[in-house]
Design an enzyme around this catalytic site. Structure first.
Site, PDB file in Angstrom:
ATOM      1  N   ASP A   1       0.835  -1.201   0.000  1.00 46.67           N
ATOM      2  CA  ASP A   1       0.000   0.000   0.000  1.00 46.67           C
ATOM      3  C   ASP A   1       0.872   1.253   0.000  1.00 46.67           C
ATOM      4  O   ASP A   1       1.637   1.487   0.944  1.00 46.67           O
ATOM      5  CB  ASP A   1      -0.876  -0.029   1.265  1.00 46.67           C
ATOM      6  CG  ASP A   1      -2.046   0.931   1.206  1.00 46.67           C
ATOM      7  OD1 ASP A   1      -2.060   1.814   0.334  1.00 46.67           O
ATOM      8  OD2 ASP A   1      -2.952   0.802   2.048  1.00 46.67           O
ATOM      9  N   ASP A   2       0.785   2.056  -1.071  1.00 42.87           N
ATOM     10  CA  ASP A   2       1.476   3.356  -1.136  1.00 42.87           C
ATOM     11  C   ASP A   2       3.004   3.212  -1.139  1.00 42.87           C
ATOM     12  O   ASP A   2       3.686   3.814  -0.295  1.00 42.87           O
ATOM     13  CB  ASP A   2       1.072   4.243   0.048  1.00 42.87           C
ATOM     14  CG  ASP A   2      -0.228   4.994  -0.183  1.00 42.87           C
ATOM     15  OD1 ASP A   2      -1.048   4.500  -0.957  1.00 42.87           O
ATOM     16  OD2 ASP A   2      -0.426   6.064   0.416  1.00 42.87           O
TER      17      ASP A   2
ATOM     18  N   CYS B   1      -6.076   4.671  -3.614  1.00 46.94           N
ATOM     19  CA  CYS B   1      -6.308   3.290  -3.173  1.00 46.94           C
ATOM     20  C   CYS B   1      -7.500   2.579  -3.821  1.00 46.94           C
ATOM     21  O   CYS B   1      -7.341   1.580  -4.498  1.00 46.94           O
ATOM     22  CB  CYS B   1      -6.455   3.256  -1.659  1.00 46.94           C
ATOM     23  SG  CYS B   1      -4.918   3.604  -0.781  1.00 46.94           S
TER      24      CYS B   1
ATOM     25  N   ASP C   1      -0.096  -0.822  -4.770  1.00 45.08           N
ATOM     26  CA  ASP C   1      -1.246  -0.268  -5.481  1.00 45.08           C
ATOM     27  C   ASP C   1      -0.954   1.024  -6.237  1.00 45.08           C
ATOM     28  O   ASP C   1      -1.595   1.332  -7.237  1.00 45.08           O
ATOM     29  CB  ASP C   1      -2.443  -0.092  -4.544  1.00 45.08           C
ATOM     30  CG  ASP C   1      -2.177   0.848  -3.366  1.00 45.08           C
ATOM     31  OD1 ASP C   1      -1.013   1.266  -3.170  1.00 45.08           O
ATOM     32  OD2 ASP C   1      -3.141   1.161  -2.640  1.00 45.08           O
ATOM     33  N   HIS C   2       0.024   1.819  -5.778  1.00 45.20           N
ATOM     34  CA  HIS C   2       0.450   3.025  -6.489  1.00 45.20           C
ATOM     35  C   HIS C   2       1.617   3.624  -5.729  1.00 45.20           C
ATOM     36  O   HIS C   2       1.933   3.220  -4.597  1.00 45.20           O
ATOM     37  CB  HIS C   2      -0.681   4.055  -6.610  1.00 45.20           C
ATOM     38  CG  HIS C   2      -1.274   4.449  -5.295  1.00 45.20           C
ATOM     39  ND1 HIS C   2      -0.662   5.316  -4.429  1.00 45.20           N
ATOM     40  CD2 HIS C   2      -2.425   4.076  -4.685  1.00 45.20           C
ATOM     41  CE1 HIS C   2      -1.387   5.460  -3.348  1.00 45.20           C
ATOM     42  NE2 HIS C   2      -2.474   4.715  -3.466  1.00 45.20           N
TER      43      HIS C   2
END
Length: 493
Positions: A50-51, A90, A261-262
């Site tokens: 995540d992130d 997200c 995710d990014h």
């Protein structure tokens, strides 16, 4: 009856029986058919961080961060250098993985919003192919009617760390006892902030790039970044725990994909620092160890690929394409272009500043629809509406109407070539193809000026433009002034 005829009937019976075995779809004997193999259906595991920036991994060139588990996967499998999500936020990013559709088409193009209720997601698609579909960790997608997991385990609290942990005990017990092929998404809450509090942070412990090197002497940034690195290390520990369970309980016919995710450094933007994602795949029976793919792949490709591996075909209105041939060692083009979406509304810093992006392997075109260059043409004549349109343009005053980058020579998008005379043909072609894609997606924007829609969620959910958020204050004179007819209501939100 002659012996020859008896033997003939026996042979026919054996052949029919064998054919039935090949087509049999039982809980422990389901087969994948593709051009190159006839193989028992593999277990499918997708680990999602995540992130986390793609630039913050050892296997992607950052020697200052501990990502030993991901680096191991890259050595044992395939590393992708051109993997993308369409939205650096997200919920929209995850919705693409689970639907095979870009955010505008699946409906989740603003954070904390829902997928359209009529979509058949990964839970339905993979169940139809004989799989059990499991979510272990963070969800961030809705509605439940679209995402009907066979099993779902929430993150679990842990002392002395800033975020909840993935449910390792449940994952291990499931690996040990599973009786049918499964598709499991293990979704970590790391390294997303809140980060670890690191004592005596040192800028020398961080790898800087053109987009953040100006912050080397920013003490607050350095402290945050060292905490972020420590959170990455903590996630690495979780991945190592999962891999130990995989090696203990599952066989070589297990596809393990890792991604994030990014990127956090480009969150909410359509720059590569937000949209380009790490993507590593290990599948001992299929993928040659230590290989690299430079082909363009996208999060919308993941579901079609998993369906292909399971023996099915993607649905016609999915945007993605299967990259199974790449995993099998065939270097073929999967996508000519990938696309990006930016929706600044319904976040804490909500502003009216939408963007769209189209990218091939070398060139990238960005259209910022409410830049200062064109804001006057976007005004409606309604003072309360125009306040927010002007505010959005001024908040992002340094971002031009058009951007064009030569990513081969400028991978960090530092030199805007939109006005370069020699590249006008390339720009116009990318622009044409972008607007064609937007139309096919049912976008609320188009190429014309003067179309600057304000969007709002149905009911009381979400961050409305004319109300304060914890990070953005609205003057009292303009609060609660937007009325029906001033905005587009997104019904399924």
């Amino acid at each position: 009856m002659s012996n020859i005829f008896k033997h003939y009937l026996l042979l026919i019976t054996i052949l029919v029986f064998c054919a039935g075995c090949v087509n049999k779809r039982s809980s422990d004997n389901i087969y994948v058919r593709n051009e190159n193999t006839l193989e028992k259906q593999p277990n499918l595991i997708f680990y999602l961080a995540d992130d986390q920036d793609v630039y913050d991994y050892g296997c992607y060139g950052n020697e200052k961060v501990n990502t030993a588990a991901v680096d191991r996967l890259a050595k044992e499998g395939m590393l992708f250098t051109n993997a993308f999500t369409a939205q650096a936020i997200c919920a929209p990013s995850r919705s693409q993985l689970f639907t095979g559709k870009y955010p505008l088409k699946n409906g989740c193009f603003a954070n904390h919003t829902a997928t359209r209720p009529n979509i058949k997601s990964i839970t339905a698609q993979m169940k139809n192919l004989g799989y059990e579909v499991v979510l272990a960790g963070k969800s961030h997608v809705k509605p439940e009617s679209v995402y009907q997991w066979d099993r779902e385990w929430e993150p679990v609290p842990k002392k002395d760390v800033p975020r909840d942990y993935i449910p390792l005990d449940s994952i291990g017990a499931y690996f040990k006892t599973s009786k049918k092929p499964f598709c499991m998404f293990i979704t970590s809450k790391y390294p997303h902030g809140k980060y670890f509090d690191v004592d005596n942070p040192n800028a020398d412990d961080i790898k800087f790039y053109p987009f953040n090197e100006h912050k080397k002497n920013d003490n607050a940034y350095v402290k945050s970044k060292t905490g972020y690195y420590r959170s990455i290390e903590e996630d690495n520990t979780q991945i190592e725990g999962v891999l130990k369970l995989v090696d203990k309980y599952l066989d070589d016919n297990t596809l393990f994909i890792y991604s994030a995710d990014h990127g956090v450094s480009g969150k909410f933007t359509v720059k590569d620092i937000g949209l380009k994602v790490p993507f590593v795949a290990r599948w001992p029976k299929v993928i040659k160890p230590g290989t690299t793919s430079n082909q363009l792949i996208h999060y919308t490709d993941v579901l079609p690929t998993l369906m292909n591996i399971a023996g099915g075909k993607s649905i016609e209105d999915m945007d993605g394409n299967s990259f199974l041939p790449l995993l099998q060692g065939n270097d073929v083009e999967v996508n000519k272009y990938v696309y990006g979406v930016r929706t600044n509304q319904n976040i804490l810093n909500s502003e009216v500043f939408p963007s769209r992006m189209i990218r091939d392997k070398r060139y990238k075109y960005i259209r910022n629809f409410n830049s200062l260059e064109v804001v006057e043409q976007n005004l409606t004549g309604k003072p309360n509406v125009d306040y927010f349109i002007k505010r959005g343009a001024n908040t992002h005053k340094d971002e031009p109407h058009e951007e064009l980058y030569d990513l081969q020579n400028d991978p960090f998008e530092q030199n805007n070539l939109a006005k370069n005379a020699e590249l006008q043909g390339i720009k116009e072609q990318l622009k044409k193809d972008l607007f064609s894609w937007m139309k096919s997606q049912g976008d609320i924007l188009d190429e014309s000026l003067g179309n600057m829609p304000i969007i709002t969620p149905k009911g009381k959910k979400g961050f409305k433009l004319d109300q304060d958020t914890p990070r953005r204050k609205i003057p009292d004179s303009i609060k609660n002034t937007l009325k029906k007819g001033d905005y587009i209501v997104i019904e399924h939100w």
